[in-house]
Write an enzyme that holds these catalytic residues in place. Structure first.
Site, PDB file in Angstrom:
ATOM      1  N   ASP A  99      24.774 -50.691 -91.415  1.00 45.59           N
ATOM      2  CA  ASP A  99      25.219 -49.382 -91.294  1.00 45.59           C
ATOM      3  C   ASP A  99      24.218 -48.358 -91.344  1.00 45.59           C
ATOM      4  O   ASP A  99      23.450 -48.183 -92.383  1.00 45.59           O
ATOM      5  CB  ASP A  99      26.395 -49.092 -92.008  1.00 45.59           C
ATOM      6  N   HIS A 329      37.515 -50.335 -90.033  1.00 44.05           N
ATOM      7  CA  HIS A 329      37.746 -49.550 -91.571  1.00 44.05           C
ATOM      8  C   HIS A 329      38.191 -48.295 -91.336  1.00 44.05           C
ATOM      9  O   HIS A 329      38.634 -47.715 -92.493  1.00 44.05           O
ATOM     10  CB  HIS A 329      36.314 -49.737 -92.326  1.00 44.05           C
ATOM     11  N   ASP A 330      38.263 -47.745 -90.094  1.00 48.96           N
ATOM     12  CA  ASP A 330      38.862 -46.436 -89.909  1.00 48.96           C
ATOM     13  C   ASP A 330      40.046 -46.173 -89.254  1.00 48.96           C
ATOM     14  O   ASP A 330      40.637 -45.338 -88.885  1.00 48.96           O
ATOM     15  CB  ASP A 330      37.740 -45.480 -89.045  1.00 48.96           C
TER      16      ASP A 330
END
Ligand code: NOJ
Length: 552
Positions: A99, A329-330
């Site tokens: 990331d 993950h969001d």
């Protein structure tokens, strides 16, 4: 360096490190934990991992606030652990995409600390620092950020403010400053030289801000976005990174294109422009809300999903590359969102969603736990939630006196922590994620939904994912075939065809909890049924049934 475009053949698995596997018994996932699960990933069949941030960080936003770009957050492990993990992945034919969070740093980053402490610091101009209005009593403009806060924070009792589009602990970098861009290039090279295979570029469409810093009227949620999303120098900056770094490595970049239209996103991925390999856009995840805001919930309608998918598939055909996903993950978990996560049909629904997105044009991403059909957490109170975004919005609602029971419950249902509960490896007390109480509660359904059970059950969601991954592998029709939408206006069925010369693949999925008669299925008689989630070959699709056919 020759670009092999390997990422067009990738199936990418996203790991959210703090929730994947705890290797050292502190209740937090870590790199040794990931190392212990590499064979699991290989057996699933994925050939690339996107790892959410593992850099050193005060963890204000779970690592999306970086205080040292060249080191690992200690509770996650060491650089040596990282190298071991990378090596273990490469040995198993799995690439690693890190990331890259460079729209902002942490406020604990030494650059920011120096910038704030000393007006003459060489790092002052690494950030966006402006004099406030009214002799510093009001912020420089009325912009607000993504987590329900004002976008400016006053520096002590001075008349100056710094910009932060996320939390106060995430000050935005000033990309106008060539030194900042050089720092980013050096960070990229540091990891690429270590052997990393690419980057998922966090909120990359926000890096260039309109330098007039004008206020907007009216100022509603995410005020000022027209001045900081897809800003004036975005393409120039991305091309500069490509020219000076990416071009020298056989790597991939996937850009998180927040709030971008298809026309804007296209410009980021047209290969001749040399900016990004692919985009990660969210429009399809807005099929269950109004105005692209998840808090403005509306009942999911598959026709809205189809419309968006058709648009992105059509517009990018031949001139750009999509990423394909239904979770990250969001985002909350998909089964209960676009299908059902209720007992009887949970598995069918998870499989149906998997088959539906997996054979579109682009590179599929699987978010940890999706492959076993993990579900939302059904939080009952704000105290069960850790996410800074949910807490900020909750506090805002309290302040605005928005009725607690309505907002409260709904807020919990859309909270990002739904996707962040610990990975369910088995049915032990902490789901095999850890042997001590984890940082976030374990989903109550860990006894029924876990990896151990999924590996033993031939009919599991996991086994279905193995099948769809293996069918995609090396399949030129899925990779390069034309996308043709079928049954466009049908109220409950999502169907499409992929076509390369005379080879065709047809995917037909029932998104409803009821049967549907589809006479068109007769035409599929001369096709081979290669994947399905029911033993059924009739003209009637069962609830959440999916079928994948081929004609070659
Ligand atoms: C997008 C990331 O996916 C999210 O988790 C994070 O909070 C923001 N960017 C800020 O970095």
């Amino acid at each position: 360096m020759k670009q092999t475009n390997w990422w067009k053949d990738a199936v990418i698995y996203q790991i959210y490190p703090r929730s994947f596997c705890d290797g050292n018994g502190d209740g937090l996932g870590d790199i040794p934990g990931i190392i212990s699960k590499l064979d699991y990933l290989k057996d699933l069949g994925v050939n690339c991992v996107w790892l959410s941030p593992v850099y050193d960080s005060p963890q204000d936003d779970n690592g999306y606030d970086i205080s040292n770009y060249r080191d690992i957050y200690k509770p996650f492990g060491t650089l040596d652990d990282f190298k071991k993990m990378l090596d273990g992945m490469h040995k198993r034919g799995i690439r690693l995409v890190m990331d890259l969070v460079v729209n902002h740093t942490s406020s604990e980053h030494p650059w920011f600390k120096s910038a704030i402490l000393d007006k003459n610091s060489p790092y002052r101009d690494y950030y966006i620092i402006k004099k406030g209005r009214k002799n510093g009593r009001k912020p420089p403009n009325n912009w607000s950020g993504f987590f329900g806060e004002k976008a400016w924070e006053r520096i002590g009792d001075s008349d100056e403010y710094y910009l932060h589009l996320f939390t106060k602990g995430q000050p935005d970098l000033n990309w106008e400053n060539p030194k900042v861009r050089e720092e980013v290039k050096n960070i990229l090279k540091y990891w690429l030289d270590m052997g990393v295979d690419g980057f998922r570029c966090d909120v990359i469409t926000l890096i260039s801000k309109d330098q007039r810093f004008k206020s907007v009227f009216p100022s509603i949620a995410i005020a000022g976005q027209k001045y900081y999303v897809n800003g004036p120098r975005l393409h120039e900056y991305l091309h500069e990174l490509y020219r000076d770094v990416y071009a020298n490595y056989d790597c991939m970049t996937v850009g998180e294109t927040v709030l971008s239209t298809v026309e804007q996103a296209k410009l980021l991925v047209e290969p001749q422009r040399e900016e990004l390999s692919m985009i990660f856009n969210f429009e399809h995840t807005d099929s269950d809300n109004y105005f692209g805001v998840k808090y403005f919930y509306r009942k999911f309608d598959v026709r809205r999903l189809k419309k968006t998918v058709d648009k992105w598939q059509g517009e990018l055909a031949g001139c750009g590359w999509n990423s394909l996903f239904i979770e990250n993950h969001d985002q909350r978990r998909s089964a209960g969102r676009f299908g059902t996560d209720e007992n009887e049909l949970r598995k069918e629904s998870a499989k149906m969603l998997g088959a539906t997105y997996f054979f579109l044009q682009g590179t599929p991403f699987i978010y940890q736990g999706q492959e076993i059909g993990m579900t939302n957490a059904h939080f009952q109170s704000i105290d069960e939630i850790q996410d800074v975004e949910a807490h900020n919005i909750y506090n805002l609602c309290q302040k605005m006196k928005i009725i607690k029971p309505i907002v409260g419950k709904h807020l919990f249902d859309v909270s990002r922590d739904n996707a962040r509960t610990p990975m369910q490896w088995d049915d032990s007390e902490y789901a095999g994620f850890s042997n001590v109480k984890p940082w976030l509660m374990v989903n109550k359904n860990k006894d029924e939904i876990n990896v151990k059970q999924s590996l033993e059950d031939n009919d599991s969601v996991y086994k279905f994912y193995q099948k769809i991954i293996s069918f995609r592998k090396g399949n030129e029709v899925i990779k390069d075939g034309e996308y043709i939408d079928l049954l466009r206006t049908h109220k409950q069925v999502f169907a499409y065809k992929r076509k390369l010369n005379d080879k065709e693949i047809v995917v037909i999925s029932n998104f409803a909890n009821k049967e549907v008669k589809l006479p068109v299925l007769k035409e599929m008689n001369n096709f081979e049924l290669v994947i399905s989630n029911y033993e059924n070959n009739s003209e009637v699709l069962k609830p959440y049934e999916t079928r994948v056919y081929k004609n070659y």
